[in-house]
Scaffold this motif. Sequence first.
Motif, PDB file in Angstrom:
ATOM      1  N   SER A  16       8.356   4.179   2.698  1.00 23.08           N
ATOM      2  CA  SER A  16       8.546   4.796   1.392  1.00 23.08           C
ATOM      3  C   SER A  16       9.112   3.824   0.370  1.00 23.08           C
ATOM      4  CB  SER A  16       9.458   6.022   1.510  1.00 23.08           C
ATOM      5  OG  SER A  16      10.719   5.644   2.023  1.00 23.08           O
ATOM      6  N   GLY A  17       9.008   2.538   0.639  1.00 27.70           N
ATOM      7  CA  GLY A  17       9.520   1.544  -0.294  1.00 27.70           C
ATOM      8  C   GLY A  17       8.639   1.382  -1.512  1.00 27.70           C
ATOM      9  N   PHE A  18       9.159   0.686  -2.509  1.00 29.35           N
ATOM     10  CA  PHE A  18       8.431   0.486  -3.754  1.00 29.35           C
ATOM     11  C   PHE A  18       7.125  -0.267  -3.522  1.00 29.35           C
ATOM     12  CE2 PHE A  18       7.323  -1.874  -7.552  1.00 29.35           C
ATOM     13  CZ  PHE A  18       7.339  -0.877  -8.505  1.00 29.35           C
ATOM     14  N   GLY A  19       7.159  -1.319  -2.725  1.00 28.22           N
ATOM     15  CA  GLY A  19       5.954  -2.124  -2.477  1.00 28.22           C
ATOM     16  C   GLY A  19       4.851  -1.320  -1.815  1.00 28.22           C
ATOM     17  N   TRP A  20       5.201  -0.547  -0.795  1.00 26.49           N
ATOM     18  CA  TRP A  20       4.203   0.291  -0.120  1.00 26.49           C
ATOM     19  C   TRP A  20       3.655   1.351  -1.067  1.00 26.49           C
ATOM     20  CZ3 TRP A  20       1.952  -1.448   3.929  1.00 26.49           C
ATOM     21  CH2 TRP A  20       2.641  -2.248   4.841  1.00 26.49           C
ATOM     22  N   SER A  21       4.526   1.910  -1.896  1.00 23.88           N
ATOM     23  CA  SER A  21       4.081   2.916  -2.858  1.00 23.88           C
ATOM     24  C   SER A  21       3.142   2.294  -3.885  1.00 23.88           C
ATOM     25  CB  SER A  21       5.280   3.553  -3.562  1.00 23.88           C
ATOM     26  OG  SER A  21       6.105   4.210  -2.625  1.00 23.88           O
ATOM     27  N   LEU A  22       3.446   1.086  -4.322  1.00 22.23           N
ATOM     28  CA  LEU A  22       2.578   0.381  -5.261  1.00 22.23           C
ATOM     29  C   LEU A  22       1.199   0.131  -4.653  1.00 22.23           C
ATOM     30  CD1 LEU A  22       2.131  -1.118  -7.947  1.00 22.23           C
ATOM     31  CD2 LEU A  22       3.104  -3.156  -6.853  1.00 22.23           C
ATOM     32  N   VAL A  76       5.479   8.448  -6.527  1.00 23.54           N
ATOM     33  CA  VAL A  76       4.965   8.341  -5.155  1.00 23.54           C
ATOM     34  C   VAL A  76       6.087   7.915  -4.220  1.00 23.54           C
ATOM     35  CG1 VAL A  76       3.365   7.097  -3.646  1.00 23.54           C
ATOM     36  CG2 VAL A  76       2.596   7.926  -5.876  1.00 23.54           C
ATOM     37  N   LYS A  77       6.907   6.959  -4.662  1.00 21.51           N
ATOM     38  CA  LYS A  77       8.037   6.502  -3.842  1.00 21.51           C
ATOM     39  C   LYS A  77       9.000   7.656  -3.562  1.00 21.51           C
ATOM     40  CE  LYS A  77      11.933   3.276  -3.872  1.00 21.51           C
ATOM     41  NZ  LYS A  77      12.588   4.110  -2.911  1.00 21.51           N
ATOM     42  N   PHE A  78       9.347   8.414  -4.590  1.00 19.94           N
ATOM     43  CA  PHE A  78      10.264   9.540  -4.408  1.00 19.94           C
ATOM     44  C   PHE A  78       9.658  10.620  -3.522  1.00 19.94           C
ATOM     45  CE2 PHE A  78      11.985   8.280  -8.784  1.00 19.94           C
ATOM     46  CZ  PHE A  78      12.951   7.459  -8.231  1.00 19.94           C
ATOM     47  N   ALA A  79       8.384  10.923  -3.733  1.00 22.48           N
ATOM     48  CA  ALA A  79       7.713  11.948  -2.920  1.00 22.48           C
ATOM     49  C   ALA A  79       7.609  11.504  -1.467  1.00 22.48           C
ATOM     50  CB  ALA A  79       6.327  12.248  -3.486  1.00 22.48           C
ATOM     51  N   ALA A  80       7.318  10.222  -1.239  1.00 23.58           N
ATOM     52  CA  ALA A  80       7.238   9.703   0.134  1.00 23.58           C
ATOM     53  C   ALA A  80       8.596   9.800   0.826  1.00 23.58           C
ATOM     54  CB  ALA A  80       6.736   8.262   0.120  1.00 23.58           C
ATOM     55  N   GLY A 113      -7.634  10.355  -1.160  1.00 20.31           N
ATOM     56  CA  GLY A 113      -6.291   9.965  -1.607  1.00 20.31           C
ATOM     57  C   GLY A 113      -5.215  10.404  -0.630  1.00 20.31           C
ATOM     58  N   SER A 114      -5.359  11.611  -0.099  1.00 19.19           N
ATOM     59  CA  SER A 114      -4.402  12.097   0.904  1.00 19.19           C
ATOM     60  C   SER A 114      -4.434  11.223   2.149  1.00 19.19           C
ATOM     61  CB  SER A 114      -4.722  13.545   1.276  1.00 19.19           C
ATOM     62  OG  SER A 114      -4.626  14.383   0.155  1.00 19.19           O
ATOM     63  N   ALA A 115      -5.637  10.841   2.561  1.00 13.22           N
ATOM     64  CA  ALA A 115      -5.773   9.965   3.733  1.00 13.22           C
ATOM     65  C   ALA A 115      -5.176   8.589   3.450  1.00 13.22           C
ATOM     66  CB  ALA A 115      -7.247   9.843   4.127  1.00 13.22           C
ATOM     67  N   ILE A 116      -5.372   8.087   2.244  1.00 16.64           N
ATOM     68  CA  ILE A 116      -4.809   6.782   1.880  1.00 16.64           C
ATOM     69  C   ILE A 116      -3.285   6.845   1.911  1.00 16.64           C
ATOM     70  CG2 ILE A 116      -4.482   5.204  -0.088  1.00 16.64           C
ATOM     71  CD1 ILE A 116      -7.472   5.782  -0.754  1.00 16.64           C
ATOM     72  N   TYR A 117      -2.708   7.863   1.295  1.00 15.40           N
ATOM     73  CA  TYR A 117      -1.250   8.011   1.328  1.00 15.40           C
ATOM     74  C   TYR A 117      -0.754   8.142   2.766  1.00 15.40           C
ATOM     75  CZ  TYR A 117      -0.965   8.648  -3.753  1.00 15.40           C
ATOM     76  OH  TYR A 117      -1.010   8.472  -5.103  1.00 15.40           O
ATOM     77  N   ALA A 118      -1.462   8.912   3.575  1.00 15.67           N
ATOM     78  CA  ALA A 118      -1.053   9.092   4.972  1.00 15.67           C
ATOM     79  C   ALA A 118      -1.085   7.763   5.718  1.00 15.67           C
ATOM     80  CB  ALA A 118      -1.957  10.107   5.655  1.00 15.67           C
ATOM     81  N   PHE A 119      -2.148   6.996   5.535  1.00 11.94           N
ATOM     82  CA  PHE A 119      -2.301   5.733   6.261  1.00 11.94           C
ATOM     83  C   PHE A 119      -1.308   4.676   5.768  1.00 11.94           C
ATOM     84  CE2 PHE A 119      -4.291   1.528   6.708  1.00 11.94           C
ATOM     85  CZ  PHE A 119      -4.361   1.465   8.089  1.00 11.94           C
ATOM     86  N   ILE A 120      -1.268   4.457   4.472  1.00 10.69           N
ATOM     87  CA  ILE A 120      -0.430   3.377   3.935  1.00 10.69           C
ATOM     88  C   ILE A 120       1.050   3.718   4.046  1.00 10.69           C
ATOM     89  CG2 ILE A 120       0.177   2.104   1.832  1.00 10.69           C
ATOM     90  CD1 ILE A 120      -2.788   2.163   1.091  1.00 10.69           C
ATOM     91  N   LEU A 121       1.413   4.973   3.807  1.00  5.21           N
ATOM     92  CA  LEU A 121       2.821   5.353   3.826  1.00  5.21           C
ATOM     93  C   LEU A 121       3.290   5.830   5.198  1.00  5.21           C
ATOM     94  CD1 LEU A 121       2.966   7.131   0.353  1.00  5.21           C
ATOM     95  CD2 LEU A 121       3.574   4.768   0.917  1.00  5.21           C
ATOM     96  N   ASP A 122       2.413   5.751   6.187  1.00  5.82           N
ATOM     97  CA  ASP A 122       2.742   6.059   7.573  1.00  5.82           C
ATOM     98  C   ASP A 122       3.269   7.485   7.738  1.00  5.82           C
ATOM     99  OD1 ASP A 122       3.010   5.614  10.315  1.00  5.82           O
ATOM    100  OD2 ASP A 122       5.069   4.882  10.099  1.00  5.82           O
TER     101      ASP A 122
END
Length: 111
Positions: free
Chosen positions: A30-36, A18-22, A67-76
């Motif tokens: 796209s940091g490790f903490g946000w990806s976690l 997730v970190k690499f994809a972000a 899940g897509s919405a969560i990734y969009a929101f959390i990973l900005d």
Amino acid sequence: MEILVVIAVAIVVTVLPVKFAASLMGAGRSGFGWSLVAVVVQGVVSGLARGLASSPLVALIVAVVVGSAIYAFILDTTFLKGFLIGVIATLIAVVVVLVLASLFAVSGGAI
């Protein structure tokens, strides 16, 4: 000690893709903490979808969309990029699991 190895492998297989994809998609976070955080929240929502949905197909659709919405929101990032982060992370995770499985199969056969 074995439990620590299992936890480390689980983190490598779930969070790092997730970190690499972000990073690849240019996400704002796209940091490790946000990806976690994104992986944990997405995992909880997927579990809820499986438990509450009437069929596996409905659960899958809900998990992908939310899940897509969560990734969009959390990973900005945008919803589309959130979806692509999920797809890319899944592909990376599958490759990592296959490589690890083949390594263990080769080392297990030598004994």
